[in-house]
Scaffold this active site. Sequence first.
Site, PDB file in Angstrom:
ATOM      1  CD  GLU B 156      -2.929  -0.831  -0.049  1.00  0.00           C
ATOM      2  OE1 GLU B 156      -3.480   0.458  -0.352  1.00  0.00           O
ATOM      3  OE2 GLU B 156      -3.263  -1.677  -0.714  1.00  0.00           O
ATOM      4  CB  SER B 440     -53.114 -28.968  18.227  1.00  0.00           C
ATOM      5  OG  SER B 440     -53.925 -29.148  17.483  1.00  0.00           O
TER       6      SER B 440
END
Lengths: 175, 747
Positions: B156, B440
């Site tokens: 970089e 149920s």
Amino acid sequence: MELRKYCLLFKWAAMGMALIFLTGCSILAPKPAPKPEKTEVGRHLPPKEISPEPVPKTVEEPPVPKPLLPKKERPAEPPVNQQTPMALASVTFSQQGQAYLKNNKPDEAIRVLERAVNLNPRNGENYFYLAEAWIMKGNASQAREFNRLAEIYMKADPEGMGRVQSQKERINKLK
Amino acid sequence: MTVLYLANLTEGMDKRFAGRLWDLPSKIYSDITLLYPGQALNPPLLLEKLDRLGYRPVSGTPSKPGEMRFSKTALEIYLHEFHSPFHEQKSASVWVGLKDSRVTSITRSDMDTKGAILELEPEVLMLYYGPDRERRQLISIGQLPAHLLHAVMAAEDRGFYGHSGIEIRGILRALVANLKEWEISQGGSTITQQLAKNYFLTPERTLSRKFKELLIAGILEYKFDKDTILEMYLNEIYFGQEGPVSINGIGEASRFFFDKSAADLSVSESAVLAGLIKAPNQFSPHRNPERCTSRRNEVLEAMHKNEWLTAESLEEEKARPVKVAPYRGYHQQAPYFMDYLTGQLTSLYSRETLSSEGLSIFTTIDTEVQSAAEKALKKGLERLEAANPSLKRQNPGESLQGAVIVMQPKTGYILAMVGGRDYGVSQFNRAVQARRQPGSAFKPFVYLAALDQYTPVSMLDNSPQTFMVNGQPWTPKNYYAQAEPEITFRKALAQSQNLATVNLAYGMGLERVTQIARAFHFSAPDDPYPSMALGTLEVEPLSLARAYCVFPADGVLPFPLSIREVADTGGKTIESRHATIERLTTPAKAYMMSDLMRDVVRDGTARSLKQMGVTWPVAGKTGTTNDSQDAWFVGYTPNLVALVWVGFDNNDSIKATGATAALPIWADLMKALPQYVSGEWLPLPSGIETLTICADSREIAREGCCPRIMEEIFLSENQPETLCRQHECSSNLEKVWNGIKKILPSF
């Protein structure tokens, strides 16, 4: 023909004697009830012995059987005081909680007592001390709820119930 | 004017930057883990947990913190040091004796007491950096190997330690390239500039922004030394997106890609990570291994060119294949729970506070339960798809879904929450956000409401009927058409009979169903309708799990608890959350419901649980909605309530029932948690009477008269008072005769 007549007579006589004998037995000694038949509806419950009931002396009126006393525990399940590893582990947290309460640290006490409850939900002492911690924090409604739980689980312990009752009175005095 | 602008910029930057420098993310912890004598263990789950806690297996006796040795007879562990407001853990060696996966004894080097409880430190589940769920593990530059710094600089900004934040040559080169296209398209930024860009500025590319960036870079260089700038850069830089989580910082990247700490990265691995910075997704070793390798080689060449790597090492490193840790999706722990928790936390603290003030948040999650729940759900859904390939979907976003919640009934602690199959694919938390019909699984509340009027032996009409609802005929059906036309209350619930339940609801009044639903904090309409009794009211799974807690918790509803404690950076508690409970029904009624629901497991719709290996006392209820859109099982013991839901988000049919789809997942989950199985059942509370009744008349049995008797439990206030009227013996003689008939039936 004659022989058949004698046989029948003998049969009735034998039955009569058996009847007298058995009636005598049932009057003299309490007779255990026949074992309950397993029925489809009743499958959910393990069969249990029914406590013997004395037969009343008078036989004119049909006897009125009393409802059987409720059982405190189901035979298939371990008794309450049987200490599982989880229950034993909870004792450590229970003691820590009590120590925190002695030092006026209700939040710390609640933290460990909740752990004790999660390990052993059957120990009423944990609910009792949780109620104490909530009293210390001035929260009557939570104190009341835990006091009520303590009552459920300490009902068999007269000394404990005394404490639970006096705790209830203290909670009622809280605003 | 310029001076004023600079001063303003510096002040603004100071404010944000100085803050950022000292930002500490909040740490979210699981609950502690207990080991105690007699406890049953699930060794694989425990070993996974120890691994996550950073305990590494060694072949000899553990001699340093973080070491462990596991065998069939013992777990030897050298504890890490850990401090929290409620857990002080000194570094010590502990010997945990084992036999048949059960703890036999615990001996600590720092305590004399045998049989002590071992409390393992909580796990860090997440670091709260901000709303975007960034993952980051902060590192300090002193920990990093030189070759990693060199690799990053080579990739970089090779002149980083030489320039003053701005490289004129780079800018000029970029300017020329950009002028050609009349817009900013080329970077040419130094590390300082990239840092300035990352921290303060929006991503747009304009000349004025570039200018600002240069100014900030200059100020950064003026205010901080090179090492600090590089450290900030390495902690900040973006390494790609994995599912919903972005990976930031070299510490996190090395953990994710190589499963090791940044301090242990090799030269080649350092070059891979340094190469990623330029275009993280393009050079991802998972997605593009070839491009990743060539980019790594470029970085290695650049390192060599700058004399940070010898020619031999260069060749050696270039020859190495890029070996990355297997792609794990981004496995964040309990991700759905984290979302739920974040919702709870943000009502207490701002996101800024959470991401900057270094709070320690201690939760109720048990990572072993969480892991067991995730595994059981995944396995169960795959099993369903394998059994019925029509359930498979091309698009993973539409696949069969499920949710699992595990709670402790007395305190409401949430031990596990799984809101879906794969958090990477769908972040919709079905455990708390989905509203589904319980079917149920709602029936127990209807039966509870009916307990004042009905007993377990009350007969219910179970024959087909048509009801008029808002002027329209409605004919409910039983799951199995050949059901008995009349059935007991107990059996109707165990077998989940619809007709009997609707008749029951009508019998007690539909408004009672609304009342009970509201009491349990479900939303119910003002005008009740009969299908409510069959579970057509939509509920969130968490509310349903919570409501079931009432049954094993003596009629008390707990608040679902996820946060236990929040501590500040100094370790001081700033917030304590405790179990809060609300009485909803009597202990006797709660017990009665549990007893009825034990029959669901014993003889009813969930009886296959036994064959699945769940042999200890359990109660629960299955649920299946119309056209099998939802399958449920909510089951419990005195220690745990666990809910499983299976369904499609778009309500497609799963072509299975609660018993076939949800129940096996529940069984797998419970079998994986022997540490939570006490084997005990609930104690009988006051207010329950056990009576012997006649099985034919369902009235109190006449001793010696009734041919078929059975035991049943009743509420003290609602028990039969009449003696059997079907089998009346006129005298003791008749009783005796009945006895004889039984003894000598053939005579």
